[in-house]
Scaffold this motif. Structure first.
Motif, mmCIF file in Angstrom:
data_model
loop_
_atom_site.group_PDB
_atom_site.id
_atom_site.type_symbol
_atom_site.label_atom_id
_atom_site.label_comp_id
_atom_site.label_asym_id
_atom_site.label_seq_id
_atom_site.Cartn_x
_atom_site.Cartn_y
_atom_site.Cartn_z
ATOM 1 N N SER A 48 0.835 -1.200 0.000
ATOM 2 C CA SER A 48 0.000 0.000 0.000
ATOM 3 C C SER A 48 0.870 1.249 0.000
ATOM 4 O O SER A 48 2.100 1.173 -0.008
ATOM 5 C CB SER A 48 -0.932 -0.020 1.213
ATOM 6 O OG SER A 48 -0.189 -0.105 2.413
ATOM 7 N N LEU A 50 1.362 5.298 1.730
ATOM 8 C CA LEU A 50 0.992 6.218 2.791
ATOM 9 C C LEU A 50 1.971 7.381 2.837
ATOM 10 O O LEU A 50 3.090 7.292 2.330
ATOM 11 C CB LEU A 50 0.905 5.528 4.150
ATOM 12 C CG LEU A 50 2.133 4.827 4.675
ATOM 13 C CD1 LEU A 50 2.413 5.317 6.088
ATOM 14 C CD2 LEU A 50 1.893 3.339 4.697
ATOM 15 N N ASN A 52 3.715 9.844 5.649
ATOM 16 C CA ASN A 52 3.937 9.977 7.077
ATOM 17 C C ASN A 52 5.288 10.628 7.312
ATOM 18 O O ASN A 52 6.000 10.953 6.365
ATOM 19 C CB ASN A 52 3.822 8.631 7.791
ATOM 20 C CG ASN A 52 3.156 8.793 9.141
ATOM 21 O OD1 ASN A 52 3.671 9.482 10.008
ATOM 22 N ND2 ASN A 52 1.999 8.168 9.293
ATOM 23 N N ILE A 63 4.797 2.254 13.298
ATOM 24 C CA ILE A 63 3.702 1.966 12.368
ATOM 25 C C ILE A 63 3.663 0.477 12.041
ATOM 26 O O ILE A 63 2.601 -0.145 12.055
ATOM 27 C CB ILE A 63 3.826 2.815 11.082
ATOM 28 C CG1 ILE A 63 3.515 4.276 11.379
ATOM 29 C CG2 ILE A 63 2.905 2.274 9.985
ATOM 30 C CD1 ILE A 63 3.827 5.229 10.236
ATOM 31 N N LEU A 67 0.576 -2.099 12.861
ATOM 32 C CA LEU A 67 -0.090 -2.922 11.852
ATOM 33 C C LEU A 67 -0.014 -4.404 12.212
ATOM 34 O O LEU A 67 -0.979 -5.147 11.988
ATOM 35 C CB LEU A 67 0.522 -2.665 10.471
ATOM 36 C CG LEU A 67 0.189 -1.313 9.840
ATOM 37 C CD1 LEU A 67 1.057 -1.059 8.617
ATOM 38 C CD2 LEU A 67 -1.285 -1.222 9.497
ATOM 39 N N ARG A 92 -3.784 -5.190 6.137
ATOM 40 C CA ARG A 92 -2.931 -4.002 6.327
ATOM 41 C C ARG A 92 -3.047 -3.061 5.135
ATOM 42 O O ARG A 92 -3.041 -1.832 5.296
ATOM 43 C CB ARG A 92 -1.487 -4.437 6.551
ATOM 44 C CG ARG A 92 -1.315 -5.176 7.863
ATOM 45 C CD ARG A 92 0.025 -5.848 7.971
ATOM 46 N NE ARG A 92 0.039 -6.712 9.146
ATOM 47 C CZ ARG A 92 0.921 -7.654 9.364
ATOM 48 N NH1 ARG A 92 1.902 -7.862 8.491
ATOM 49 N NH2 ARG A 92 0.852 -8.387 10.447
ATOM 50 N N THR A 96 -4.364 0.940 5.109
ATOM 51 C CA THR A 96 -3.489 2.052 4.728
ATOM 52 C C THR A 96 -3.786 2.623 3.352
ATOM 53 O O THR A 96 -3.427 3.764 3.071
ATOM 54 C CB THR A 96 -2.006 1.627 4.824
ATOM 55 O OG1 THR A 96 -1.818 0.405 4.117
ATOM 56 C CG2 THR A 96 -1.590 1.442 6.267
ATOM 57 N N ALA A 120 4.312 0.669 1.512
ATOM 58 C CA ALA A 120 4.291 -0.260 2.636
ATOM 59 C C ALA A 120 4.260 -1.677 2.077
ATOM 60 O O ALA A 120 3.289 -2.071 1.433
ATOM 61 C CB ALA A 120 3.081 -0.005 3.515
ATOM 62 N N HIS A 122 3.770 -5.329 2.880
ATOM 63 C CA HIS A 122 3.139 -6.072 3.961
ATOM 64 C C HIS A 122 3.473 -7.563 3.948
ATOM 65 O O HIS A 122 3.044 -8.290 4.845
ATOM 66 C CB HIS A 122 1.620 -5.887 3.903
ATOM 67 C CG HIS A 122 1.199 -4.456 4.013
ATOM 68 N ND1 HIS A 122 1.483 -3.668 5.111
ATOM 69 C CD2 HIS A 122 0.528 -3.657 3.144
ATOM 70 C CE1 HIS A 122 1.001 -2.451 4.927
ATOM 71 N NE2 HIS A 122 0.422 -2.419 3.744
#
Length: 139
Positions: A48, A50, A52, A63, A67, A92, A96, A120, A122
């Motif tokens: 995904s 994100l 941040n 984070i 998760l 996850r 996100t 991300a 996962h």
């Protein structure tokens, strides 16, 4: 309105947040667009995107631990076709998100001082992930 599109490939080494801010910024600059809307889209269901903080490494670790608590492995999921990290990776990703919209002004993404763009990953094993970048520009 001019449009630009590309696919960025990100090599991961397993579960992690991989910062891609520089790669995206370089591509945006290469288009010559001054004012635009950038859309990033992750073409995967177990990874995904994100935005941040990108200053303190502890943020990424926190984070990832968060998760892990929300979608733990070996929690009795029905879907485990690709192993114990399969369904947690999908959960996850759902948490996100798969896309981001970022304004561009004066040829640069309008991100906050400490904001970075992350893919991300996962899944536990390395993957080659594809992010489609689309820029809708006024010039």
């Amino acid at each position: 309105m001019p449009q630009h599109i590309t696919t960025l490939t990100v090599q991961t080494s397993g579960k992690a947040l991989v910062e891609i801010t520089r790669e995206v910024a370089d591509w945006v600059a290469s288009t010559g667009a001054q004012t635009a809307l950038l859309t990033l889209f992750c073409r995967h269901t177990s990874a995904s995107l994100l935005i941040n903080e990108n200053a303190a490494p502890a943020v990424k670790r926190d984070i990832l631990r968060w998760l892990d608590r929300l979608a733990p492995e070996n929690a009795g999921y029905e879907h485990d076709d690709e192993g114990p990290d399969d369904m947690p990776a999908h959960l996850r990703s759902a948490l996100t998100g798969s896309s981001l919209s970022i304004p561009v002004a004066d040829g640069r993404m309008v991100l906050g001082t400490w904001q970075g763009i992350y893919l991300a990953e996962h899944r536990a094993h390395p993957h080659r992930r594809q992010i489609v970048a689309h820029l809708l520009a006024d010039n």
